[in-house]
Design a protein around this motif. Structure first.
Motif, PDB file in Angstrom:
ATOM      1  N   ARG A 226      10.748  17.039   1.678  1.00 55.50           N
ATOM      2  CA  ARG A 226       9.912  16.430   2.712  1.00 55.50           C
ATOM      3  C   ARG A 226       9.294  15.164   2.130  1.00 55.50           C
ATOM      4  NH1 ARG A 226       5.892  20.451   3.853  1.00 55.50           N
ATOM      5  NH2 ARG A 226       7.610  21.536   4.865  1.00 55.50           N
ATOM      6  N   PRO A 227       9.208  14.089   2.923  1.00 58.92           N
ATOM      7  CA  PRO A 227       8.588  12.859   2.398  1.00 58.92           C
ATOM      8  C   PRO A 227       7.168  13.130   1.921  1.00 58.92           C
ATOM      9  CG  PRO A 227       9.734  12.418   4.455  1.00 58.92           C
ATOM     10  CD  PRO A 227       9.734  13.905   4.286  1.00 58.92           C
ATOM     11  N   ARG A 228       6.845  12.546   0.790  1.00 58.89           N
ATOM     12  CA  ARG A 228       5.508  12.686   0.217  1.00 58.89           C
ATOM     13  C   ARG A 228       4.669  11.484   0.645  1.00 58.89           C
ATOM     14  NH1 ARG A 228       4.759  15.481  -4.750  1.00 58.89           N
ATOM     15  NH2 ARG A 228       6.994  15.162  -5.091  1.00 58.89           N
ATOM     16  N   LYS A 229       3.504  11.721   1.207  1.00 56.76           N
ATOM     17  CA  LYS A 229       2.657  10.636   1.713  1.00 56.76           C
ATOM     18  C   LYS A 229       1.540  10.329   0.724  1.00 56.76           C
ATOM     19  CE  LYS A 229       3.492  11.621   6.613  1.00 56.76           C
ATOM     20  NZ  LYS A 229       2.862  11.951   7.916  1.00 56.76           N
ATOM     21  N   ALA A 230       1.337   9.040   0.491  1.00 57.73           N
ATOM     22  CA  ALA A 230       0.236   8.613  -0.366  1.00 57.73           C
ATOM     23  C   ALA A 230      -1.074   8.723   0.386  1.00 57.73           C
ATOM     24  CB  ALA A 230       0.462   7.184  -0.838  1.00 57.73           C
ATOM     25  N   SER A 231      -2.138   9.019  -0.320  1.00 56.68           N
ATOM     26  CA  SER A 231      -3.449   9.127   0.318  1.00 56.68           C
ATOM     27  C   SER A 231      -3.949   7.756   0.744  1.00 56.68           C
ATOM     28  CB  SER A 231      -4.446   9.756  -0.660  1.00 56.68           C
ATOM     29  OG  SER A 231      -4.677   8.894  -1.754  1.00 56.68           O
ATOM     30  N   ASP A 232      -4.871   7.746   1.690  1.00 55.29           N
ATOM     31  CA  ASP A 232      -5.454   6.482   2.161  1.00 55.29           C
ATOM     32  C   ASP A 232      -6.121   5.732   1.019  1.00 55.29           C
ATOM     33  OD1 ASP A 232      -4.601   7.063   4.697  1.00 55.29           O
ATOM     34  OD2 ASP A 232      -6.500   7.949   5.337  1.00 55.29           O
ATOM     35  N   GLU A 233      -6.729   6.481   0.093  1.00 57.29           N
ATOM     36  CA  GLU A 233      -7.417   5.849  -1.031  1.00 57.29           C
ATOM     37  C   GLU A 233      -6.436   5.115  -1.933  1.00 57.29           C
ATOM     38  OE1 GLU A 233     -10.774   4.691  -3.006  1.00 57.29           O
ATOM     39  OE2 GLU A 233     -10.640   5.859  -1.137  1.00 57.29           O
ATOM     40  N   VAL A 234      -5.271   5.746  -2.173  1.00 61.61           N
ATOM     41  CA  VAL A 234      -4.247   5.116  -3.003  1.00 61.61           C
ATOM     42  C   VAL A 234      -3.701   3.869  -2.322  1.00 61.61           C
ATOM     43  CG1 VAL A 234      -1.921   5.398  -3.952  1.00 61.61           C
ATOM     44  CG2 VAL A 234      -3.607   7.227  -4.200  1.00 61.61           C
ATOM     45  N   ILE A 235      -3.471   3.959  -1.019  1.00 61.73           N
ATOM     46  CA  ILE A 235      -2.940   2.808  -0.276  1.00 61.73           C
ATOM     47  C   ILE A 235      -3.917   1.645  -0.305  1.00 61.73           C
ATOM     48  CG2 ILE A 235      -2.265   2.001   2.017  1.00 61.73           C
ATOM     49  CD1 ILE A 235      -1.142   4.771   2.559  1.00 61.73           C
TER      50      ILE A 235
ATOM     51  N   PRO B 257       0.873  -0.426   0.323  1.00 61.41           N
ATOM     52  CA  PRO B 257       1.916   0.511   0.766  1.00 61.41           C
ATOM     53  C   PRO B 257       2.826   0.897  -0.399  1.00 61.41           C
ATOM     54  CG  PRO B 257       1.703  -1.307   2.307  1.00 61.41           C
ATOM     55  CD  PRO B 257       0.874  -1.674   1.104  1.00 61.41           C
ATOM     56  N   ILE B 258       3.098   2.194  -0.528  1.00 61.99           N
ATOM     57  CA  ILE B 258       3.923   2.682  -1.625  1.00 61.99           C
ATOM     58  C   ILE B 258       4.797   3.832  -1.135  1.00 61.99           C
ATOM     59  CG2 ILE B 258       2.081   4.223  -2.394  1.00 61.99           C
ATOM     60  CD1 ILE B 258       3.147   3.915  -5.234  1.00 61.99           C
ATOM     61  N   GLN B 259       6.047   3.848  -1.543  1.00 61.21           N
ATOM     62  CA  GLN B 259       6.965   4.916  -1.157  1.00 61.21           C
ATOM     63  C   GLN B 259       7.120   5.884  -2.321  1.00 61.21           C
ATOM     64  OE1 GLN B 259      10.771   3.607   0.265  1.00 61.21           O
ATOM     65  NE2 GLN B 259      11.497   5.669   0.707  1.00 61.21           N
ATOM     66  N   LEU B 260       6.654   7.112  -2.119  1.00 59.86           N
ATOM     67  CA  LEU B 260       6.704   8.124  -3.163  1.00 59.86           C
ATOM     68  C   LEU B 260       7.984   8.956  -3.034  1.00 59.86           C
ATOM     69  CD1 LEU B 260       2.998   9.360  -2.967  1.00 59.86           C
ATOM     70  CD2 LEU B 260       3.998   7.785  -4.629  1.00 59.86           C
ATOM     71  N   PRO B 261       8.443   9.565  -4.127  1.00 55.03           N
ATOM     72  CA  PRO B 261       9.633  10.429  -4.031  1.00 55.03           C
ATOM     73  C   PRO B 261       9.355  11.642  -3.169  1.00 55.03           C
ATOM     74  CG  PRO B 261       8.575  10.646  -6.175  1.00 55.03           C
ATOM     75  CD  PRO B 261       7.913   9.485  -5.493  1.00 55.03           C
TER      76      PRO B 261
END
Length: 343
Positions: free
Chosen positions: A286-295, A300-304
């Motif tokens: 399942r796609p892993r979503k970055a937290s709002d704080e990280v963004i 914008p970042i695409q995690l594995p």
């Protein structure tokens, strides 16, 4: 004298410190040889006390296809709270180039003799399939008595579309149509769930009518049940290497489950047209979503993708396949991604 004593004491302490450091490094760099029956799940629990660490080993060791497929003789390095698979036989290619033809033949024979087929238990019955372009071979039109519900050993009458292809002794599957299946990412109708009712065997051909005896009933059977090719229930599935790296999605599950885990039956939007066969292994992610704080900090970042588990194909149709989940580390949902293991 006192000065000499302190020199020797300091030297002894230094040696003890260096010895302790060496032991610590040796412990961290411990090499374990995999034994028959080991899985990544077992090794994660044994060496780092965290059985749920094994998806990380998958992600960091692409040569591993399945926690059930690591083989005796492979080496595992325990390093700084991590497990690292040492590539199997790294010198094999170099040695092969220097071997004589006779030696190569001997090695080939040895590999064939020691190789084992790996099977997965697939308990259960009546998994069904998702109907897309498949056409029924016939329909159950009546029985020898007036009962509404039919079951094992009942004699029934079939109307077959191609009577010339039917012979006494033929076995067919019986199915009933369930709900439409919509693709979770397009919301378009993908097919129709076909519930497996059981199977029957032809006992007589009388004019245009085929007489058959119900051999087994997984559910209640009624007139109007549709006849399809019979696929015997698989109690064990032999693992087979995949030949396609095409990805897909989970589009349905048996018994209308919304969340599923180990031993549950699921259906995917890939089939024999995509090169799938019974025994293929696939990962569920399942796609892993970055937290709002990280963004906010990194943009914008695409995690594995997060690995959720693995499943084995049971049966394939042209565009779909049923599968059994063999390992689950997190709840799985309709719409989760699947990717076939090819290496």
């Amino acid at each position: 004298m006192t000065r000499t004593f302190f020199r020797w004491l300091s030297l002894l302490m230094l040696l003890l410190i260096l010895s302790g450091a060496s032991l610590a490094i040796a412990a961290e760099n411990q090499i374990y040889t995999i034994k028959k029956g080991d899985t990544l799940w077992d090794l994660s629990k044994k060496f780092i006390d965290d059985p749920y660490y094994w998806p990380n080993i998958w992600a960091k060791n692409p040569e591993i296809t399945n926690p059930h497929l690591i083989f005796p003789g492979q080496k595992v390095q325990i390093l700084d709270g991590r497990l690292k698979i040492i590539p199997a036989y790294p010198e094999a290619d170099k040695q092969a180039s220097t071997e004589t033809d006779d030696q190569k033949t001997d090695l080939s024979t040895m590999e064939t003799e020691t190789e084992e087929l790996i099977t997965i238990k697939a308990a259960g019955s009546g998994d069904g399939f998702i109907l897309t372009d498949e056409v029924p071979l016939g329909v159950l039109v009546d029985s020898v008595d007036n009962r509404l519900l039919l079951t094992k050993d009942d004699l029934v009458f079939l109307k077959m579309k191609d009577l010339s292809s039917v012979t006494i002794g033929d076995t067919y599957g019986l199915f009933e149509r369930g709900e439409q299946v919509k693709h979770p990412h397009t919301n378009e109708v993908f097919g129709t769930m076909m519930n497996n009712l059981g199977f029957l065997q032809v006992t007589e051909i009388n004019g245009d009518t085929v007489v058959a005896k119900i051999g087994s009933a997984f559910r209640e059977i009624q007139r109007g049940a549709e006849v399809f090719e019979y696929v015997p229930q698989r109690n064990e599935i032999v693992l087979q290497r995949g030949t396609t790296d095409k990805g897909g999605y989970i589009i349905a599950a048996r018994d209308k489950k919304e969340t599923f885990s180990t031993n549950d039956i699921i259906y995917v939007d890939l089939g024999s047209d995509d090169g799938l066969v019974s025994g293929n292994l696939f990962y569920i992610a399942r796609p892993r979503k970055a937290s709002d704080e990280v963004i906010k900090k990194a943009g914008p970042i695409q995690l594995p993708d997060a690995v959720l588990g693995a499943a084995i194909i049971i049966e394939t149709k042209a565009k779909t396949a049923s599968a059994i989940i063999i390992k689950s580390v997190n709840a799985t949902f309709i719409g989760d991604k699947v990717s076939i293991v090819t290496n």
